[in-house]
Design a protein around this motif. Structure first.
Motif, mmCIF file in Angstrom:
data_model
loop_
_atom_site.group_PDB
_atom_site.id
_atom_site.type_symbol
_atom_site.label_atom_id
_atom_site.label_comp_id
_atom_site.label_asym_id
_atom_site.label_seq_id
_atom_site.Cartn_x
_atom_site.Cartn_y
_atom_site.Cartn_z
ATOM 1 N N THR A 83 0.810 -1.212 0.000
ATOM 2 C CA THR A 83 0.000 0.000 0.000
ATOM 3 C C THR A 83 0.850 1.271 0.000
ATOM 4 O O THR A 83 0.305 2.366 0.012
ATOM 5 N N GLY A 84 2.164 1.102 0.023
ATOM 6 C CA GLY A 84 3.025 2.280 0.011
ATOM 7 C C GLY A 84 3.228 2.888 1.389
ATOM 8 O O GLY A 84 3.959 3.862 1.544
ATOM 9 N N LEU A 85 2.581 2.298 2.400
ATOM 10 C CA LEU A 85 2.742 2.842 3.752
ATOM 11 C C LEU A 85 4.133 2.546 4.319
ATOM 12 O O LEU A 85 4.554 3.162 5.300
ATOM 13 N N ILE A 86 4.842 1.609 3.707
ATOM 14 C CA ILE A 86 6.145 1.197 4.231
ATOM 15 C C ILE A 86 7.144 2.358 4.276
ATOM 16 O O ILE A 86 8.013 2.405 5.146
ATOM 17 N N GLY A 87 6.996 3.308 3.343
ATOM 18 C CA GLY A 87 7.890 4.463 3.332
ATOM 19 C C GLY A 87 7.831 5.202 4.663
ATOM 20 O O GLY A 87 8.839 5.399 5.340
ATOM 21 N N ARG A 88 6.598 5.564 5.046
ATOM 22 C CA ARG A 88 6.428 6.313 6.300
ATOM 23 C C ARG A 88 6.742 5.457 7.512
ATOM 24 O O ARG A 88 7.348 5.903 8.477
ATOM 25 N N LEU A 89 6.310 4.209 7.444
ATOM 26 C CA LEU A 89 6.559 3.288 8.559
ATOM 27 C C LEU A 89 8.064 3.108 8.777
ATOM 28 O O LEU A 89 8.570 3.200 9.898
ATOM 29 N N GLY A 90 8.770 2.862 7.670
ATOM 30 C CA GLY A 90 10.206 2.638 7.751
ATOM 31 C C GLY A 90 10.942 3.854 8.281
ATOM 32 O O GLY A 90 11.893 3.735 9.070
ATOM 33 N N GLU A 91 10.501 5.035 7.853
ATOM 34 C CA GLU A 91 11.167 6.249 8.323
ATOM 35 C C GLU A 91 10.875 6.505 9.797
ATOM 36 O O GLU A 91 11.723 7.005 10.536
ATOM 37 N N TRP A 92 9.675 6.121 10.193
ATOM 38 C CA TRP A 92 9.319 6.276 11.606
ATOM 39 C C TRP A 92 10.201 5.375 12.477
ATOM 40 O O TRP A 92 10.749 5.811 13.483
ATOM 41 N N VAL A 93 10.362 4.122 12.059
ATOM 42 C CA VAL A 93 11.211 3.187 12.825
ATOM 43 C C VAL A 93 12.646 3.714 12.872
ATOM 44 O O VAL A 93 13.288 3.715 13.924
ATOM 45 N N LEU A 94 13.140 4.173 11.723
ATOM 46 C CA LEU A 94 14.515 4.686 11.674
ATOM 47 C C LEU A 94 14.695 5.856 12.635
ATOM 48 O O LEU A 94 15.701 5.955 13.350
ATOM 49 N N GLU A 95 13.700 6.745 12.648
ATOM 50 C CA GLU A 95 13.786 7.901 13.540
ATOM 51 C C GLU A 95 13.807 7.462 15.009
ATOM 52 O O GLU A 95 14.623 7.946 15.804
ATOM 53 N N GLN A 96 12.916 6.525 15.364
ATOM 54 C CA GLN A 96 12.903 5.998 16.734
ATOM 55 C C GLN A 96 14.253 5.382 17.084
ATOM 56 O O GLN A 96 14.791 5.592 18.166
ATOM 57 N N ALA A 97 14.778 4.596 16.146
ATOM 58 C CA ALA A 97 16.046 3.895 16.384
ATOM 59 C C ALA A 97 17.197 4.889 16.541
ATOM 60 O O ALA A 97 18.063 4.715 17.402
ATOM 61 N N CYS A 98 17.194 5.932 15.718
ATOM 62 C CA CYS A 98 18.247 6.955 15.812
ATOM 63 C C CYS A 98 18.176 7.667 17.158
ATOM 64 O O CYS A 98 19.201 7.893 17.813
ATOM 65 N N LEU A 99 16.964 7.997 17.581
ATOM 66 C CA LEU A 99 16.807 8.674 18.874
ATOM 67 C C LEU A 99 17.251 7.747 20.008
ATOM 68 O O LEU A 99 17.934 8.166 20.941
ATOM 69 N N ALA A 100 16.883 6.479 19.912
ATOM 70 C CA ALA A 100 17.285 5.514 20.939
ATOM 71 C C ALA A 100 18.806 5.375 20.979
ATOM 72 O O ALA A 100 19.401 5.236 22.053
ATOM 73 N N SER A 101 19.430 5.433 19.813
ATOM 74 C CA SER A 101 20.888 5.252 19.763
ATOM 75 C C SER A 101 21.616 6.349 20.535
ATOM 76 O O SER A 101 22.735 6.144 21.021
ATOM 77 N N LEU A 102 20.987 7.508 20.675
ATOM 78 C CA LEU A 102 21.608 8.592 21.443
ATOM 79 C C LEU A 102 21.720 8.225 22.922
ATOM 80 O O LEU A 102 22.591 8.706 23.639
ATOM 81 N N LEU A 103 20.812 7.342 23.378
ATOM 82 C CA LEU A 103 20.803 6.928 24.781
ATOM 83 C C LEU A 103 21.891 5.891 25.061
ATOM 84 O O LEU A 103 22.263 5.663 26.200
ATOM 85 N N TRP A 104 22.349 5.215 24.014
ATOM 86 C CA TRP A 104 23.272 4.086 24.170
ATOM 87 C C TRP A 104 24.512 4.309 23.324
ATOM 88 O O TRP A 104 24.725 3.626 22.300
ATOM 89 N N PRO A 105 25.378 5.218 23.735
ATOM 90 C CA PRO A 105 26.500 5.629 22.886
ATOM 91 C C PRO A 105 27.535 4.545 22.613
ATOM 92 O O PRO A 105 28.343 4.697 21.705
ATOM 93 N N LYS A 106 27.493 3.431 23.374
ATOM 94 C CA LYS A 106 28.536 2.428 23.172
ATOM 95 C C LYS A 106 28.135 1.297 22.242
ATOM 96 O O LYS A 106 28.938 0.414 21.960
ATOM 97 N N ILE A 107 26.902 1.280 21.825
ATOM 98 C CA ILE A 107 26.469 0.176 20.964
ATOM 99 C C ILE A 107 25.823 0.726 19.687
ATOM 100 O O ILE A 107 25.507 1.911 19.594
ATOM 101 N N TYR A 108 25.643 -0.141 18.721
ATOM 102 C CA TYR A 108 24.959 0.297 17.508
ATOM 103 C C TYR A 108 23.497 -0.127 17.546
ATOM 104 O O TYR A 108 23.108 -0.995 18.337
#
Ligand code: C2E
Ligand code: MG
Ligand code: MG
Ligand code: MG
Length: 282
Positions: A83-108
């Motif tokens: 349905t094309g929703l994957i674009g927004r969904l994928g970007e949302w997950v990436l954004e969450q993951a990037c924000l979470a990565s700021l909390l855990w500076p020693k891991i990827y």
């Protein structure tokens, strides 16, 4: 009589089809509103372990549906792709993951990408924009792609991967060994890591061929300078075999399920590392 049965079968068949079409339709509608409201969707993080250390986590999407309860990604990623929703969904997950990565500076933090997302011409730029805007360290973000992304060996895809790697992001080839020409892709594309599919790990110990494949993939990966991760590690026997084979990283229920952000933080904080709380991979 036979005729009647045939008709009943037909009726049951169409009823099932109707039901599945309706279900997909409602999933699409509900996913649309979940994305718009931000309600029900969240990301869980499964640790990846090297030796005694948690070296990274994989972001896995979860959907707590208002009526259907917890829905697995397998039940809605496909709908999102169609349905094309994957674009927004994928970007949302990436954004969450990037924000979470700021909390855990020693891991990827590793994020799964759908082949469909790569079809957008500005895909790499959009990824890099999210990394930049969140302030995430590019070297701490890994993108997990499957062979489906590489299928066709599209010049656009090759360019996108180059651009992402040039910016410091790492690329992992997920579910390795389940596609059609894994080896060809290894030569053709620049990746940093391969993740041995859990179907091979599952049969370690009772299928000699799986053990041979796993050992060969580890050696091949190392010969090409890649990190090799095993997914779906559930038992200590599997862990031991993989460690002996020289597998660099492991992930699976033996170590940990996917956890909430808070639980990852707790795990990382305990004794400055996972020691004691998580079993050693090697
Ligand atoms: P994957 O990327 O191969 O992720 C690993 C899957 O294996 C996860 O299932 C994880 O919960 C499961 N797993 C981990 N350890 C074990 C184990 O020891 N045993 C077994 N049997 N399973 C284990 P999950 O979370 O249901 O995700 C399924 C698939 O859905 C993922 O496979 C990935 O392809 C896709 N997916 C998940 N999140 C996303 C996302 O944000 N975007 C996209 N495009 N796909 C996603
Ligand atoms: Mg994955
Ligand atoms: Mg995988
Ligand atoms: Mg898999």
């Amino acid at each position: 009589r036979a005729k009647g049965e045939g008709r009943d079968c037909y009726r049951i068949f169409t009823r099932d089809m109707d039901e599945s079409v309706r279900m997909r339709g409602s999933i699409e509608e509900d996913l649309r509103s979940a994305l718009a409201t931000g309600k029900g969707l969240y990301v869980a993080y499964q640790p990846q372990v090297a030796g005694r250390r948690i070296v990274g986590v994989e972001a896995l999407i979860r959907w707590q549906h208002p009526e259907r309860g917890l829905i697995t990604p397998e039940q809605f990623i496909g709908v999102a792709e169609e349905t094309g929703l994957i674009g927004r969904l994928g970007e949302w997950v990436l954004e969450q993951a990037c924000l979470a990565s700021l909390l855990w500076p020693k891991i990827y933090v590793a994020v799964n990408l759908s082949a469909v997302q790569f079809r957008a011409a500005d895909f790499a730029d959009r990824v890099l924009a999210i990394v930049r805007e969140t302030g995430a360290v590019p070297q701490h973000i890994q993108l997990e792609i499957t062979e489906g992304v590489l299928l066709g060996e599209d010049a656009m895809v090759i360019d996108a991967l180059r651009k992402l790697r040039a910016a410091g992001l790492k690329i992992a080839l997920d579910d390795f060994g389940t596609g059609y020409s894994s080896l060809r892709y290894l030569r053709r594309f620049e990746v940093d890591k391969i993740k041995i599919d859990r179907s091979f790990v599952k049969h370690l110990g009772h299928a000699a061929d799986s053990a041979a494949i796993v050992s060969a993939v580890v050696n091949l990966g190392h010969a090409m300078g890649l990190t090799v991760t095993a997914e779906g590690v559930e038992t200590d026997d599997q862990r031991r075999f993989l460690a002996k084979a020289g597998c660099n990283e492991m992930q699976g229920f033996f170590f940990s399920q996917a956890l909430s952000e808070g639980d990852v933080a707790k795990l990382l904080k305990s004794r400055g590392g996972p020691r004691g709380k998580i079993k050693a991979a090697a």
